[in-house]
Design an enzyme around this catalytic site. Structure first.
Site, PDB file in Angstrom:
ATOM      1  N   HIS A 110       0.834  -1.207   0.000  1.00 14.32           N
ATOM      2  CA  HIS A 110       0.000   0.000   0.000  1.00 14.32           C
ATOM      3  C   HIS A 110       0.861   1.246   0.000  1.00 14.32           C
ATOM      4  O   HIS A 110       1.958   1.258   0.552  1.00 14.32           O
ATOM      5  CB  HIS A 110      -0.958   0.025   1.193  1.00 14.32           C
ATOM      6  CG  HIS A 110      -0.283  -0.200   2.510  1.00 14.32           C
ATOM      7  ND1 HIS A 110       0.055  -1.457   2.956  1.00 14.32           N
ATOM      8  CD2 HIS A 110       0.145   0.669   3.453  1.00 14.32           C
ATOM      9  CE1 HIS A 110       0.643  -1.356   4.123  1.00 14.32           C
ATOM     10  NE2 HIS A 110       0.726  -0.080   4.451  1.00 14.32           N
ATOM     11  N   HIS A 112       0.692   5.199   1.228  1.00 15.47           N
ATOM     12  CA  HIS A 112      -0.030   6.155   2.088  1.00 15.47           C
ATOM     13  C   HIS A 112      -0.034   7.528   1.424  1.00 15.47           C
ATOM     14  O   HIS A 112       1.014   7.999   0.958  1.00 15.47           O
ATOM     15  CB  HIS A 112       0.699   6.339   3.426  1.00 15.47           C
ATOM     16  CG  HIS A 112       0.799   5.137   4.290  1.00 15.47           C
ATOM     17  ND1 HIS A 112      -0.024   4.919   5.365  1.00 15.47           N
ATOM     18  CD2 HIS A 112       1.666   4.092   4.272  1.00 15.47           C
ATOM     19  CE1 HIS A 112       0.318   3.799   5.974  1.00 15.47           C
ATOM     20  NE2 HIS A 112       1.343   3.274   5.330  1.00 15.47           N
TER      21      HIS A 112
END
Ligand code: AMP
Ligand code: ZN
Length: 147
Positions: A110, A112
């Site tokens: 992922h 951010h």
């Protein structure tokens, strides 16, 4: 069992982000296509903290293919100004951690997107979950800004 470069930190069937993708866990989803999903971080550093993830499970950066890298970058670039504008942030942190040694805590790749403000120290991890109401309201504002 060994999986990615750092070992199989979290089996896919137990991965919280895979569960959000499959609808088995709740999430405040902003966008989804065949390769990428964008949703709100449950414990934001600041309001509007967004995560961009591949639909296919990858523990970290090391196994992403070029198509996924491209799709992730395109959505990161698309959401960056929207998150900054909607939150009224002074800046936007774009961070991505790989492996426990780097501070990664959820082992599904992922990126951010973290709204940053003058005078507020930069952080990558929030301290506590936001209220569902606050997350829903921010998700609605971000989705509206996409249109
Ligand atoms: P990292 O330490 O880079 O692996 O970041 C993992 C991020 O996932 C943290 O910012 C967590 O707050 C966030 N997170 C963990 N569980 C959830 C969840 N169920 N929904 C949304 N974000 C989550
Ligand atoms: Zn996963």
């Amino acid at each position: 069992m060994q999986g990615g470069l750092f070992g199989d930190e979290t089996a896919t069937e137990n991965c919280i982000f895979c569960k959000i993708i499959s609808g088995k866990a709740p999430g405040h989803i902003l966008y989804r296509d065949d390769e990428v999903m964008c949703f709100l971080d449950i414990a934001p550093v600041s309001v509007g903290h967004t995560l961009v993830i591949p639909i296919k499970h990858h523990d970290n950066i090391f196994t992403l293919n070029n198509s996924e890298v491209s799709a992730l970058a395109i959505q990161t670039r698309r959401f960056a100004p929207i998150v900054k504008r909607v939150t009224g942030a002074d800046g936007l942190g774009v961070h991505q951690l790989n492996g426990r040694a780097a501070g990664q805590t959820v082992f599904h790749y992922h990126t951010h997107l973290i709204p940053c403000f003058h005078g507020k120290p930069m952080q990558i991890h929030g301290r506590k979950p936001a209220s569902q109401t606050a997350l829903a309201e921010m998700a609605e504002r971000l989705r509206a800004a996409l249109k």
